[in-house]
Design a protein around this motif. Sequence first.
Motif, PDB file in Angstrom:
ATOM      1  N   PRO A  48       0.972  -1.028   0.037  1.00  0.00           N
ATOM      2  CA  PRO A  48       0.003   0.077   0.009  1.00  0.00           C
ATOM      3  C   PRO A  48       0.912   1.340   0.016  1.00  0.00           C
ATOM      4  O   PRO A  48       2.169   1.119   0.592  1.00  0.00           O
ATOM      5  N   HIS A  49       0.364   2.275  -0.469  1.00  0.00           N
ATOM      6  CA  HIS A  49       0.986   3.481  -0.660  1.00  0.00           C
ATOM      7  C   HIS A  49       1.278   4.220   1.003  1.00  0.00           C
ATOM      8  O   HIS A  49       2.497   4.782   0.975  1.00  0.00           O
ATOM      9  N   GLN A  50       0.398   3.981   1.657  1.00  0.00           N
ATOM     10  CA  GLN A  50       0.358   4.399   3.061  1.00  0.00           C
ATOM     11  C   GLN A  50       0.120   3.582   4.062  1.00  0.00           C
ATOM     12  O   GLN A  50      -1.081   2.849   3.981  1.00  0.00           O
ATOM     13  N   VAL A  51       0.816   3.025   5.072  1.00  0.00           N
ATOM     14  CA  VAL A  51       0.420   1.878   5.855  1.00  0.00           C
ATOM     15  C   VAL A  51       1.419   2.135   6.986  1.00  0.00           C
ATOM     16  O   VAL A  51       2.763   2.152   6.849  1.00  0.00           O
ATOM     17  N   GLU A  52       0.858   2.226   8.222  1.00  0.00           N
ATOM     18  CA  GLU A  52       1.453   1.948   9.409  1.00  0.00           C
ATOM     19  C   GLU A  52       0.619   0.970  10.412  1.00  0.00           C
ATOM     20  O   GLU A  52      -0.347   1.055  10.505  1.00  0.00           O
ATOM     21  N   ILE A  53       1.576  -0.034  11.086  1.00  0.00           N
ATOM     22  CA  ILE A  53       1.015  -0.637  12.044  1.00  0.00           C
ATOM     23  C   ILE A  53       1.617  -0.644  13.301  1.00  0.00           C
ATOM     24  O   ILE A  53       2.855  -0.561  13.597  1.00  0.00           O
ATOM     25  N   SER A  54       0.649   0.032  14.325  1.00  0.00           N
ATOM     26  CA  SER A  54       1.455   0.614  15.441  1.00  0.00           C
ATOM     27  C   SER A  54       1.166  -0.720  16.553  1.00  0.00           C
ATOM     28  O   SER A  54       1.856  -0.474  17.691  1.00  0.00           O
ATOM     29  N   GLY A  55       0.408  -1.415  16.552  1.00  0.00           N
ATOM     30  CA  GLY A  55       0.257  -2.507  17.604  1.00  0.00           C
ATOM     31  C   GLY A  55      -0.644  -3.691  17.154  1.00  0.00           C
ATOM     32  O   GLY A  55      -1.159  -3.676  15.836  1.00  0.00           O
ATOM     33  N   LYS A  56      -1.258  -4.624  17.745  1.00  0.00           N
ATOM     34  CA  LYS A  56      -2.116  -5.562  17.522  1.00  0.00           C
ATOM     35  C   LYS A  56      -2.962  -6.131  18.540  1.00  0.00           C
ATOM     36  O   LYS A  56      -2.594  -5.544  19.693  1.00  0.00           O
ATOM     37  N   GLY A 165      -3.365 -22.112  15.571  1.00  0.00           N
ATOM     38  CA  GLY A 165      -4.427 -22.974  16.257  1.00  0.00           C
ATOM     39  C   GLY A 165      -5.434 -23.330  15.590  1.00  0.00           C
ATOM     40  O   GLY A 165      -5.202 -23.162  14.327  1.00  0.00           O
ATOM     41  N   SER A 166      -6.413 -24.245  15.880  1.00  0.00           N
ATOM     42  CA  SER A 166      -7.418 -24.742  14.983  1.00  0.00           C
ATOM     43  C   SER A 166      -8.469 -24.651  15.891  1.00  0.00           C
ATOM     44  O   SER A 166      -8.707 -24.471  16.863  1.00  0.00           O
ATOM     45  N   ASP A 167      -9.722 -25.160  15.177  1.00  0.00           N
ATOM     46  CA  ASP A 167     -10.962 -25.195  15.833  1.00  0.00           C
ATOM     47  C   ASP A 167     -11.282 -23.809  16.689  1.00  0.00           C
ATOM     48  O   ASP A 167     -11.012 -22.814  16.440  1.00  0.00           O
ATOM     49  N   GLU A 168     -12.094 -24.156  17.554  1.00  0.00           N
ATOM     50  CA  GLU A 168     -12.440 -23.236  18.591  1.00  0.00           C
ATOM     51  C   GLU A 168     -11.240 -22.612  19.231  1.00  0.00           C
ATOM     52  O   GLU A 168     -11.388 -21.476  19.809  1.00  0.00           O
ATOM     53  N   ALA A 169     -10.104 -23.010  19.322  1.00  0.00           N
ATOM     54  CA  ALA A 169      -8.890 -22.554  20.005  1.00  0.00           C
ATOM     55  C   ALA A 169      -8.077 -21.696  18.948  1.00  0.00           C
ATOM     56  O   ALA A 169      -7.168 -21.049  19.323  1.00  0.00           O
ATOM     57  N   ALA A 170      -8.465 -21.339  17.947  1.00  0.00           N
ATOM     58  CA  ALA A 170      -7.827 -20.857  16.835  1.00  0.00           C
ATOM     59  C   ALA A 170      -7.713 -19.186  17.177  1.00  0.00           C
ATOM     60  O   ALA A 170      -9.091 -18.559  17.564  1.00  0.00           O
ATOM     61  N   THR A 171      -6.556 -18.535  17.145  1.00  0.00           N
ATOM     62  CA  THR A 171      -6.432 -17.022  17.447  1.00  0.00           C
ATOM     63  C   THR A 171      -5.841 -16.474  16.398  1.00  0.00           C
ATOM     64  O   THR A 171      -5.222 -17.200  15.380  1.00  0.00           O
ATOM     65  N   VAL A 172      -6.229 -15.245  16.200  1.00  0.00           N
ATOM     66  CA  VAL A 172      -5.617 -14.497  15.069  1.00  0.00           C
ATOM     67  C   VAL A 172      -4.906 -12.953  15.789  1.00  0.00           C
ATOM     68  O   VAL A 172      -5.740 -12.573  16.407  1.00  0.00           O
ATOM     69  N   ALA A 173      -3.804 -12.487  15.395  1.00  0.00           N
ATOM     70  CA  ALA A 173      -3.310 -11.419  15.608  1.00  0.00           C
ATOM     71  C   ALA A 173      -3.897 -10.547  14.498  1.00  0.00           C
ATOM     72  O   ALA A 173      -3.793 -10.415  13.494  1.00  0.00           O
ATOM     73  N   ILE A 174      -4.640  -9.353  14.774  1.00  0.00           N
ATOM     74  CA  ILE A 174      -5.074  -8.312  13.952  1.00  0.00           C
ATOM     75  C   ILE A 174      -4.134  -7.002  14.241  1.00  0.00           C
ATOM     76  O   ILE A 174      -4.209  -6.717  15.454  1.00  0.00           O
ATOM     77  N   PRO A 175      -3.809  -6.559  13.208  1.00  0.00           N
ATOM     78  CA  PRO A 175      -3.143  -5.029  13.133  1.00  0.00           C
ATOM     79  C   PRO A 175      -4.015  -4.070  13.541  1.00  0.00           C
ATOM     80  O   PRO A 175      -4.805  -3.816  12.934  1.00  0.00           O
ATOM     81  N   VAL A 176      -3.457  -3.339  14.466  1.00  0.00           N
ATOM     82  CA  VAL A 176      -3.971  -1.986  14.583  1.00  0.00           C
ATOM     83  C   VAL A 176      -3.250  -1.005  13.619  1.00  0.00           C
ATOM     84  O   VAL A 176      -2.053  -0.715  13.940  1.00  0.00           O
ATOM     85  N   CYS A 177      -3.980  -0.722  12.629  1.00  0.00           N
ATOM     86  CA  CYS A 177      -3.179  -0.218  11.282  1.00  0.00           C
ATOM     87  C   CYS A 177      -3.977   0.991  10.718  1.00  0.00           C
ATOM     88  O   CYS A 177      -5.213   1.118  10.816  1.00  0.00           O
ATOM     89  N   GLU A 178      -3.423   1.856  10.281  1.00  0.00           N
ATOM     90  CA  GLU A 178      -3.628   2.893   9.439  1.00  0.00           C
ATOM     91  C   GLU A 178      -3.096   2.687   7.989  1.00  0.00           C
ATOM     92  O   GLU A 178      -1.976   2.811   7.610  1.00  0.00           O
ATOM     93  N   ILE A 179      -4.116   2.505   7.122  1.00  0.00           N
ATOM     94  CA  ILE A 179      -3.908   2.198   5.639  1.00  0.00           C
ATOM     95  C   ILE A 179      -4.609   3.052   4.657  1.00  0.00           C
ATOM     96  O   ILE A 179      -5.613   3.366   4.856  1.00  0.00           O
ATOM     97  N   VAL A 180      -3.994   3.770   3.819  1.00  0.00           N
ATOM     98  CA  VAL A 180      -4.910   4.645   2.706  1.00  0.00           C
ATOM     99  C   VAL A 180      -3.865   4.259   1.600  1.00  0.00           C
ATOM    100  O   VAL A 180      -2.625   4.182   1.469  1.00  0.00           O
TER     101      VAL A 180
END
Length: 798
Positions: A48-56, A165-180
């Motif tokens: 992306p042209h502008q992308v910042e990930i400051s946390g998750k 992980g998998s099934d009900e134990a699956a987790t995902v890290a989601i970026p706290v991001c600013e993208i334009v």
Amino acid sequence: MRVAIQVAMVVIVVLAIGVTRSLAATYDVEPISQTEAAAWIQWLHPLPHQVEISGKVVVAVSSIQVLSGAEPTQLDQRAAEQLTGLLKEATGTAATGGFVIDLRRRDTDAETIGQRPNADQAYFIKPTRDAQGHVTGLYCGANTDVGTYYAALTLKQLLAPMIQGSDEAATVAIPVCEIVDWPDMEERGQWGNITEDQLQWLGEGKFNLIETHSKFSIDAERVLHVRFNQELMTQGRSYAIKVLPYIAHPKGFSRKVFPIYPHLQKNPDKPRAMCFSEPETKQLYVDWMTALASIEGVDEVSVWMTEHTVICNCEQCSQHNWWVLQTQVFLDAWQEVKKTYPDLGLRILLTQGSYPDNDKLLAMLPDGVKAIYYHGGLTYNVRHIPMIYPGLAEYAQQGGWLSVVPILSITYVAVGPFTNPSFVNYRMTEFVDKGLSGLMAYVTPNNWYYQGNVEAAQEWSWNAHGRSPREFAVSYALRHGINQPEKFGDWSELLSPVSWHIYGCNFPAFTRSTPVEHFLVQPRKIGEHVFRDYTSEEQFTEDLARCDAALVLANEIGDEGFILETRIIQAYAQVMKSFWELSKLVHGTEGVKDEDRAAAQHEFDLFSQATETAIELYPRWSAAAAPQLKGKDDHWFHYTIQLLDTYAGSVGQFMEKLGFEDKDKLYRTTIIGKWQNEQFVDNPRQEMRMDVSDQLDGPGAYILTPMSASGWLSPTIHRVALVSYPKGTPDDTREETVDDHRVTIHYIPTPDGIYKLPLDSYNPDRGYAVVVQIEQKLHHNYASAGEFQFRKLRPDSN
């Protein structure tokens, strides 16, 4: 990265998403380092042209909910499916929790992206927060469903590697991001035989155009019927890809027209030249455009000009500039069709024929008509020189809509390993910087051989000044599961200049039209002709050293495809160096000086070994680099091997004439006979006999390959036999082996166009000949010419 990661300048607002309070939740943000953020961003393609990930925030996959609008379009649904499908694959169930990924467009989105280039494809991604500033989800904003789809693709790339992980134990890290983000070029894609299984891959790299052929037939009542792959068009829409039909070069379909309209063929010297002064020609284009416009979803048509100087020289046509005349016919036909289909768009493909008059043609185009720059010699090459000349750049910068048709493979007539982000970056940044609106790349023969270059074109046609070539290579390796991505970046930096030198000189394609004598006897200079992309003699040695170092890295990475790519480029680099050395040692008709003969034999041996290595490695490289083809290599692939083999044989014959030993003589291709159009005038089917006594040395497998050299007609081979005879009585023949399968011979050989002649026993007291039954039905003024190539297979060949 060359462009610093920037914070998207957007206003963080409280998101009113209209979801019940029970679905809402807040999440603690874990800060991440710049190193972690940069590593995460490497998964994005294109950058992306502008992308910042400051946390998750780390959440259970089952706690994520994806929201679409109340009346989602097909593309809105596809956007949501990109994310819900990813999440469901991790858990086995649909996610219905409280972390909200909101894909619903709002009127206020234009405040963020409305002024961006190509704003109809732009998007932004930002965190949503509650009144206390706690993160509750992510919002993907856009002006159109295309932008929403692209936002979902970007977010999917960020989430996919972070699921654990998998099934009900699956987790995902989601970026706290600013993208334009937005595309630099409005239109990004390619033309050619794109298969349906490639659409999703192309769309996920944010290509949005496929131009593909439309075919026609004319019935006895002179009614034109069109065939077009509507299924491809339908599937393309679900990936934000426009599938655009084109009407090909007139020379390509003139044979279908002339039986119905014989008066349109007026130039006996140019049998495929169609008269553009007769009203039936304009009507043909009216009918074709109308038939295409009547297909649901077709809102634009591309029309190609005559490719070469296939010009009608009748009295009427001769009164006009041929290219202006063609363009006017296209425009007049289009205006006629617009009376019924007022919204039909038009684009016109310029060619090498029109090249001297392109300025006149561009000046003729009214607003709304798009221009495509193509030139068989100037856009279908990988030379390290600019492609867009000043007149085109000026047209684009003054607001003219201009696309270009560059090649992303090594040439249009040969196949070879060419993973070269530096080359693609050079092309794409030129196009963007000169203001072009579109990219319509060409790949011979299939995208699967050139995945790296296609994805590089996706990268830099979207964001021309984002990643460096090395950064792209690292990202590519990471996304494709290639071991040691950083080392792959080093490999790419080492090998890219070498392959660019070689293919920039049009090797191996130049071998089909450059006689050995012309190459070796006449003095050559660095930077000219077959050495045109070299700048110094030292580069030959430097390139071989680069190959040695790159091969070490490729072996450490352990990817078979890139190991074989390196070895083939290494062999090619040796061929080019040996060519250069031999060109200095061979002195015209004088041959080689006595004091230089040992050096010449050494270089000839190196050349022979290198070509044989490349030939032997090609099938293995294809299987490793393009497993999607499942061993069904294209005819261009086999043609390339044939080119290498034929040219090696020609060099060997030339060196033999100078008194040098060709140790591989019997395994090299030899031309044993030719056919010409004239020999079939009185007898369409006949038997040709060609002596091969000097090409046999004992039992083994021999092959005959008929090759069309020129002309429009294709002869048919019915039967091939290898016969022997007592020396001195050539008419007393005995068949030793026969291959009687029937093949129509075209310009490019195919596996079934090769005749295999195994010889179980050999008698040196007998002579040997190949007998071919060949048929050529003549048609109008079309010509045919070709040759028969013969060689022995190596014992370890299939």
